[in-house]
Write a protein that holds these residues in place. Structure first.
Motif, PDB file in Angstrom:
ATOM      1  N   TYR A 395      -4.860   9.182  13.921  1.00 32.67           N
ATOM      2  CA  TYR A 395      -5.715   8.043  13.587  1.00 32.67           C
ATOM      3  C   TYR A 395      -5.077   6.716  14.017  1.00 32.67           C
ATOM      4  CZ  TYR A 395      -8.535  11.134  10.689  1.00 32.67           C
ATOM      5  OH  TYR A 395      -9.359  12.129  10.253  1.00 32.67           O
ATOM      6  N   LEU A 396      -3.749   6.700  14.100  1.00 34.95           N
ATOM      7  CA  LEU A 396      -3.074   5.452  14.454  1.00 34.95           C
ATOM      8  C   LEU A 396      -3.563   5.000  15.824  1.00 34.95           C
ATOM      9  CD1 LEU A 396       0.457   6.372  13.127  1.00 34.95           C
ATOM     10  CD2 LEU A 396      -0.949   4.471  12.328  1.00 34.95           C
ATOM     11  N   GLY A 397      -3.930   3.723  15.887  1.00 37.08           N
ATOM     12  CA  GLY A 397      -4.406   3.184  17.162  1.00 37.08           C
ATOM     13  C   GLY A 397      -5.875   3.446  17.441  1.00 37.08           C
ATOM     14  N   THR A 398      -6.587   4.073  16.505  1.00 36.01           N
ATOM     15  CA  THR A 398      -8.018   4.294  16.727  1.00 36.01           C
ATOM     16  C   THR A 398      -8.816   3.403  15.768  1.00 36.01           C
ATOM     17  OG1 THR A 398      -8.256   6.040  15.067  1.00 36.01           O
ATOM     18  CG2 THR A 398      -7.532   6.716  17.262  1.00 36.01           C
ATOM     19  N   GLN A 399      -9.948   2.919  16.231  1.00 35.63           N
ATOM     20  CA  GLN A 399     -10.723   2.007  15.373  1.00 35.63           C
ATOM     21  C   GLN A 399     -11.460   2.778  14.285  1.00 35.63           C
ATOM     22  OE1 GLN A 399     -12.859  -1.469  17.001  1.00 35.63           O
ATOM     23  NE2 GLN A 399     -14.601  -0.689  15.839  1.00 35.63           N
ATOM     24  N   ARG A 400     -11.408   2.244  13.063  1.00 34.68           N
ATOM     25  CA  ARG A 400     -12.063   2.860  11.915  1.00 34.68           C
ATOM     26  C   ARG A 400     -12.977   1.852  11.245  1.00 34.68           C
ATOM     27  NH1 ARG A 400     -10.462   7.280  13.628  1.00 34.68           N
ATOM     28  NH2 ARG A 400     -12.572   7.647  12.976  1.00 34.68           N
ATOM     29  N   THR A 401     -13.901   2.409  10.476  1.00 28.84           N
ATOM     30  CA  THR A 401     -14.823   1.562   9.720  1.00 28.84           C
ATOM     31  C   THR A 401     -14.561   1.755   8.235  1.00 28.84           C
ATOM     32  OG1 THR A 401     -16.494   1.788  11.423  1.00 28.84           O
ATOM     33  CG2 THR A 401     -17.248   1.088   9.246  1.00 28.84           C
ATOM     34  N   GLY A 402     -14.483   0.649   7.498  1.00 28.79           N
ATOM     35  CA  GLY A 402     -14.261   0.730   6.057  1.00 28.79           C
ATOM     36  C   GLY A 402     -12.798   0.551   5.725  1.00 28.79           C
ATOM     37  N   SER A 403     -12.461  -0.526   5.033  1.00 32.17           N
ATOM     38  CA  SER A 403     -11.046  -0.733   4.744  1.00 32.17           C
ATOM     39  C   SER A 403     -10.851  -1.221   3.303  1.00 32.17           C
ATOM     40  CB  SER A 403     -10.429  -1.715   5.733  1.00 32.17           C
ATOM     41  OG  SER A 403     -10.833  -3.024   5.435  1.00 32.17           O
ATOM     42  N   VAL A 404      -9.667  -0.917   2.795  1.00 32.20           N
ATOM     43  CA  VAL A 404      -9.330  -1.253   1.415  1.00 32.20           C
ATOM     44  C   VAL A 404      -8.917  -2.723   1.349  1.00 32.20           C
ATOM     45  CG1 VAL A 404      -7.758  -0.750  -0.495  1.00 32.20           C
ATOM     46  CG2 VAL A 404      -8.596   1.113   0.971  1.00 32.20           C
ATOM     47  N   ARG A 405      -9.526  -3.467   0.416  1.00 30.48           N
ATOM     48  CA  ARG A 405      -9.102  -4.860   0.221  1.00 30.48           C
ATOM     49  C   ARG A 405      -8.005  -4.945  -0.832  1.00 30.48           C
ATOM     50  NH1 ARG A 405     -14.375  -8.739   0.010  1.00 30.48           N
ATOM     51  NH2 ARG A 405     -15.255  -8.088   2.018  1.00 30.48           N
ATOM     52  N   ALA A 406      -8.174  -4.161  -1.906  1.00 31.23           N
ATOM     53  CA  ALA A 406      -7.157  -4.223  -2.966  1.00 31.23           C
ATOM     54  C   ALA A 406      -7.202  -2.949  -3.797  1.00 31.23           C
ATOM     55  CB  ALA A 406      -7.388  -5.428  -3.865  1.00 31.23           C
ATOM     56  N   THR A 407      -6.037  -2.608  -4.322  1.00 31.86           N
ATOM     57  CA  THR A 407      -5.937  -1.474  -5.232  1.00 31.86           C
ATOM     58  C   THR A 407      -5.193  -1.951  -6.474  1.00 31.86           C
ATOM     59  OG1 THR A 407      -5.680  -0.076  -3.277  1.00 31.86           O
ATOM     60  CG2 THR A 407      -5.243   0.952  -5.405  1.00 31.86           C
ATOM     61  N   LEU A 408      -5.680  -1.554  -7.645  1.00 33.36           N
ATOM     62  CA  LEU A 408      -5.030  -1.953  -8.897  1.00 33.36           C
ATOM     63  C   LEU A 408      -4.744  -0.727  -9.756  1.00 33.36           C
ATOM     64  CD1 LEU A 408      -7.226  -4.341  -8.108  1.00 33.36           C
ATOM     65  CD2 LEU A 408      -6.407  -5.289 -10.287  1.00 33.36           C
ATOM     66  N   LEU A 409      -3.510  -0.645 -10.214  1.00 34.24           N
ATOM     67  CA  LEU A 409      -3.127   0.430 -11.127  1.00 34.24           C
ATOM     68  C   LEU A 409      -2.750  -0.219 -12.454  1.00 34.24           C
ATOM     69  CD1 LEU A 409      -2.428   3.492 -11.486  1.00 34.24           C
ATOM     70  CD2 LEU A 409      -0.082   2.867 -10.866  1.00 34.24           C
ATOM     71  N   SER A 410      -3.457   0.135 -13.509  1.00 36.57           N
ATOM     72  CA  SER A 410      -3.262  -0.488 -14.828  1.00 36.57           C
ATOM     73  C   SER A 410      -3.229  -2.003 -14.719  1.00 36.57           C
ATOM     74  CB  SER A 410      -1.954   0.028 -15.465  1.00 36.57           C
ATOM     75  OG  SER A 410      -2.057   1.409 -15.691  1.00 36.57           O
ATOM     76  N   GLY A 411      -4.186  -2.523 -13.966  1.00 35.65           N
ATOM     77  CA  GLY A 411      -4.317  -3.967 -13.863  1.00 35.65           C
ATOM     78  C   GLY A 411      -3.299  -4.636 -12.969  1.00 35.65           C
ATOM     79  N   LYS A 412      -2.416  -3.892 -12.372  1.00 34.85           N
ATOM     80  CA  LYS A 412      -1.398  -4.461 -11.478  1.00 34.85           C
ATOM     81  C   LYS A 412      -1.830  -4.187 -10.044  1.00 34.85           C
ATOM     82  CE  LYS A 412       3.379  -3.488 -10.575  1.00 34.85           C
ATOM     83  NZ  LYS A 412       3.279  -2.216  -9.962  1.00 34.85           N
ATOM     84  N   ILE A 413      -1.733  -5.223  -9.199  1.00 36.61           N
ATOM     85  CA  ILE A 413      -2.146  -5.038  -7.800  1.00 36.61           C
ATOM     86  C   ILE A 413      -1.066  -4.239  -7.075  1.00 36.61           C
ATOM     87  CG2 ILE A 413      -2.658  -6.204  -5.630  1.00 36.61           C
ATOM     88  CD1 ILE A 413      -3.742  -8.543  -7.335  1.00 36.61           C
ATOM     89  N   THR A 414      -1.430  -3.040  -6.627  1.00 40.86           N
ATOM     90  CA  THR A 414      -0.472  -2.198  -5.900  1.00 40.86           C
ATOM     91  C   THR A 414      -0.646  -2.332  -4.404  1.00 40.86           C
ATOM     92  OG1 THR A 414      -2.046  -0.389  -6.118  1.00 40.86           O
ATOM     93  CG2 THR A 414      -0.242  -0.488  -7.733  1.00 40.86           C
ATOM     94  N   TYR A 415      -1.791  -2.887  -4.012  1.00 42.63           N
ATOM     95  CA  TYR A 415      -2.021  -3.139  -2.587  1.00 42.63           C
ATOM     96  C   TYR A 415      -3.049  -4.238  -2.473  1.00 42.63           C
ATOM     97  CZ  TYR A 415      -3.747  -2.772   2.166  1.00 42.63           C
ATOM     98  OH  TYR A 415      -4.121  -3.074   3.444  1.00 42.63           O
ATOM     99  N   GLU A 416      -2.818  -5.167  -1.557  1.00 45.58           N
ATOM    100  CA  GLU A 416      -3.812  -6.172  -1.260  1.00 45.58           C
ATOM    101  C   GLU A 416      -3.778  -6.405   0.235  1.00 45.58           C
ATOM    102  OE1 GLU A 416      -3.462  -9.725  -3.556  1.00 45.58           O
ATOM    103  OE2 GLU A 416      -5.567 -10.248  -3.255  1.00 45.58           O
TER     104      GLU A 416
END
Lengths: 419, 305, 177
Positions: A395-416
């Protein structure tokens, strides 16, 4: 004033999809409503807001193979992919066949804090297919899914007894359904491409035979049964028929089986080597259809990292597996389309319910832990980097549709995104 | 042409140019001094991860007849599996100053990996059961020398098609050059799906052999296959062996070929290999000329082949 | 392109060179004629038929390809390998090499290397249709159809009916197509 407010998104609530804000305080969802103010604001306009994704099939490689991945890098990749909970496969070294290792894995993940990790337990000691693992002890440690994943549990008598035991506890038997005699020497789907490449093939029947036999044992034992990484059209048909018969059966499909097929192996690029192998175009279409219509219950990543040097070998010598946590949601939305409810069902709610995972995969409501994902279903992006320790992903280097803006675990941002 | 990896998809003109060159190099090999300075200063490395003395010798003779220097790499059986990755091995040998690598490997696709990692021409000296393009060239050269052309010839390739890189390479090259190829094997030794192959298949040698101009016998590879793929060697010979009795039923000018090493008394009758119409040794001789043509095409200046 | 010789000129110089070969070698008994492909080959064939007429017996030309002996293999586009066909044993014979144009001398150097691998002739002579000068090696022709002084930018094109469809010699700034 909330700690965090996710504003302007389409929110999956218990009563349906609503355009509201989500207010988070002290790790919990504190309010669902309009015009909420938080000390931190996450812009969810145009995005889906729902329960954090749950992966029923992750290889974290710790303990024992930390050069491929460890719990920190694996759960960081999970967070980047929108996941708040993953089920760790037991084919570590040593295998998760006792409570100590299961505790180690879940406790280490808790301290790292990127995602909750629920270990799956081995069905047999050392995953050798002979003696029952410490199933009771594992159960008490919170293990609900039992599998010898990585290998098929071939011995029908051993499997039958384990099914009887696990059924009594209320757990799930998950099967890596590839007949080991038909797949011996094989490294790709048996068909027109394997014939041309001169590589030993694995016929589709290697999967069908195991599923069909296991379904007979499910009928006998009444155990909850989950088919891992179904790869063939006939495999899906068998599951559909069993469901119609009322058997307690579920199944998963991986992102790579939805995206690729055996024609991609023509490149002999080891990143296309996995087990079960990429099947025919017809199989791939049947899998995509199965995800859309729900016969295939969930998408699970089978995230299987391998170090570059392990894949820098000829195809036939390369280990099986691709990484998947960071683009599984994209592949799911590419398959499902704009059906937000089905998306969260296949990636969060049903996996949590199959895996009996508490507090995850719940439609949003006040006073439950804030395990959340903000997912933009139409954003286009090209994965170039990965938080996993390994890069074995076509998948690396290939165009994809749909991406994660943010992830929260117990109210803590684990990814933004972008940070 | 930057590499020679496969015969599948090679243009007819490319194949014919290589064969024409090979014919000229065959002449060089008959000279009192069978050596030309064409590739003086070039270094050819033979990377044989799978042992094959004869193919390696043939490539080395070809390189030396073109005045190239040769280096050979042959891993001990144990050092190969673990430790240094294939990529590191390739980069290491390349760093010694190599202009072209000939790669033989038991796994399909290895030459493609090297072509991806290195910026020098790669010649596939045999990968798994996949391809062995110089074998196809030498076989086509041998047939062309005998019949003038492959156009319209009926060629049967007989034996373990499923596990044979020779069958795969020869079939594509022969078909491109205009021959009608039939693959003959027991049902367990035919590939599962040959629908897109430019060849017919048969499980009955007796039914097809009388129209053949060339019967190409493959070595019975008892070491491959992982299990019992036919009942016994005598039963194989009985149905698929080129016995002298079968040979007598061939067309009067038909020839028999074999890539070697032969199992006399199994796929080829004890004395059949010595008949004038068995071209086995001519194939070996042509192997050097065909490989010279390939090395020259890849290293002899801006190639138009 | 400017024509400097026509077909009749080509025939005349071929005959003249044939006579010179006979005269200089006192007959043809110990002489082998080898053309250097591509266009040395038709030149050699025409010399052979002129010699047959003069001597009243069949003379056959061979060919000697130098593609495998060039010293500029890395710097020039590769031309296809031409045939090498040596009609008789060269040891002790006088070899007459035939080529269309003598320029730097590197082709002839390669031909001499090739000959050394094929036998040990008593002597080697060189016949060319055109000598255009600009030698880079101490090589000269024994038989020259026409000396044409040229600049380095110019291209000399000797054309033979067998290959090019017409006979003659042209000179110009670009290669004839």
């Amino acid at each position: 004033m909330f700690d965090i407010v996710i504003s302007g998104g389409s929110v999956l609530t218990r009563t349906g999809i609503e355009q509201i804000d989500v207010g988070i305080a002290d790790g919990f969802i504190a309010a669902l409503g309009s015009g909420l103010e938080g000390s931190e604001m996450i812009d969810a306009s145009g995005a889906w807001v729902g329960p954090g994704l749950v992966d029923l099939h992750t290889h974290l490689r710790e303990p024992g193979e930390e050069w491929k991945e460890d719990i920190a890098t694996g759960t960081a990749a999970a967070a980047a992919g929108g996941y708040t909970a993953v089920v760790a496969m037991p084919n570590t070294v040593p295998a998760i066949d006792n409570a100590q290792i299961a505790f180690y894995v879940s406790e280490r993940a808790r301290r790292i804090g990127y995602a909750d990790v629920f270990p799956a337990g081995a069905i047999t000691m050392g995953r050798l297919g002979e003696h029952m693992a410490h199933i009771d002890e594992l159960w008490d440690a919170g293990v609900r899914i039992f599998t010898d994943d990585g290998t098929s549990l071939d011995n029908a008598a051993v499997l039958r007894l384990a099914m009887d035991y696990i059924a009594n506890l209320g757990g799930v038997v998950a099967q890596h359904a590839v007949d080991s005699t038909l797949s011996a020497h094989g490294c790709m789907h048996e068909g027109t491409v394997s014939s041309r490449l001169g590589m030993y093939g694995i016929p589709s029947e290697a999967e069908e035979i195991v599923i069909a036999r296991d379904l007979a044992l499910v009928r006998l034992t009444g155990v909850r049964y989950h088919v891992q990484h179904v790869s063939t059209a006939r495999g899906v048909e068998l599951v559909a028929a069993a469901k119609a018969d009322g058997l307690p059966v579920t199944c998963e499909v991986t992102p790579h089986h939805l995206t690729f097929d055996h024609n991609d192996v023509e490149t002999t690029d080891p990143d296309f080597k996995m087990m079960p192998p990429l099947r025919s175009e017809t199989d791939r279409e049947a899998l995509r259809e199965g995800v859309r219509d729900g016969v295939i219950d969930i998408v699970a990543t089978d995230h299987a990292p391998h170090a570059a040097r392990e894949k820098e070998v000829p195809f036939e010598h390369a280990p099986n597996g691709v990484t998947g946590l960071e683009w599984a949601a994209s592949v799911a939305v590419e398959t499902i389309g704009d059906d937000m409810a089905r998306f969260f069902e296949a990636l969060s709610m049903t996996p949590a319910s199959i895996g009996q995972i508490p507090a995850h995969g719940l439609a949003l409501a006040a006073d439950q832990p804030a395990h959340l994902v903000v997912f933009d279903p139409v954003a286009e992006w090209t994965p170039e980097t990965t938080r996993s320790r390994s890069r074995n992903a076509p998948y690396l280097g290939t165009q994809r549709t749909g991406s994660v803006r943010a992830t929260l675990l117990s109210g803590k941002i684990t990814y933004e995104a972008g940070s | 042409m930057n590499h020679l990896l496969t015969t599948e998809g090679l243009e007819r003109e490319t194949l014919e140019n290589l064969l024409t060159d090979a014919d000229e190099f065959a002449e060089v090999l008959t000279r009192p001094i069978p050596k030309v300075p064409a590739l003086r200063g070039k270094t050819v490395a033979t990377m044989f991860f799978e042992p094959s003395t004869r193919t390696r010798m043939s490539f080395e003779k070809a390189a030396k007849a073109l005045s190239a220097d040769t280096m050979s790499f042959s891993p001990g059986t144990s050092s190969l599996s673990k430790g240094e990755s294939l990529k590191d091995t390739a980069l290491t040998v390349h760093a010694m100053g190599v202009d072209l690598m000939v790669v033989r490997h038991g796994a399909t696709g290895t030459p493609w990996r090297l072509a991806e990692w290195l910026d020098i021409p790669i010649v596939n000296g045999g990968d798994g059961a996949h391809q062995h393009p110089t074998q196809a060239l030498l076989d086509c050269l041998t047939i062309k020398q005998r019949f003038g052309s492959l156009d319209g010839l009926e060629i049967a390739i007989v034996g373990d098609i499923k596990h044979s890189r020779v069958a795969r390479s020869d079939m594509f090259a022969m078909a491109t050059l205009g021959a009608n190829v039939t693959l003959v094997a027991p049902p367990t030794l035919l590939p599962v799906d040959t629908t897109r192959w430019p060849a017919a298949t048969s499980t009955d040698l007796d039914a097809v052999m009388e129209k053949m101009d060339v019967v190409y016998l493959l070595r019975v590879q008892t070491e491959r296959g992982g299990g019992s793929v036919f009942p016994s060697l005598p039963e194989y010979t009985n149905r698929y062996g080129m016995t002298s009795a079968r040979f007598a039923r061939l067309k009067p000018d038909a020839v028999v070929m074999h890539p070697g090493p032969m199992n006399r008394g199994v796929e080829i009758g004890h004395d059949v290999a010595d008949y004038e119409r068995a071209l086995v040794l001519q194939q070996v001789t042509n192997g050097v000329a065909a490989r010279m043509a390939v090395l020259f095409a890849l290293l002899g200046g801006d190639s138009d082949v | 392109m400017r024509q400097v010789m026509d077909g009749d000129d080509l025939t005349r110089v071929t005959r003249r060179i044939a006579h010179e070969i006979v005269e200089r070698n006192h007959g043809l008994d110990a002489t082998v004629l080898l053309g250097i492909p591509t266009r040395g080959r038709p030149f050699a064939d025409r010399l052979a038929s002129a010699l047959s007429e003069i001597e009243g017996k069949a003379v056959i030309a061979g060919s000697l390809d130098i593609g495998m002996y060039r010293d500029d293999i890395d710097t020039r586009p590769r031309t296809r390998i031409g045939p090498t066909d040596i009609p008789e044993d060269l040891d002790g014979k006088t070899v007459v090499l035939a080529d269309d144009v003598l320029f730097t001398g590197r082709t002839i150097r390669a031909a001499l290397d090739a000959l050394a691998d094929l036998g040990r002739p008593a002597a080697v002579q060189l016949a060319v249709v055109v000598d255009r000068g600009h030698r880079e090696l101490p090589i000269r022709a024994d038989y020259v159809g026409k000396n044409i002084p040229t600049s380095l930018e110019e291209h000399v094109s000797v054309r033979f009916r067998e290959i090019d469809g017409d006979d003659g010699v042209w000179i110009g700034k670009e290669a004839a197509s």
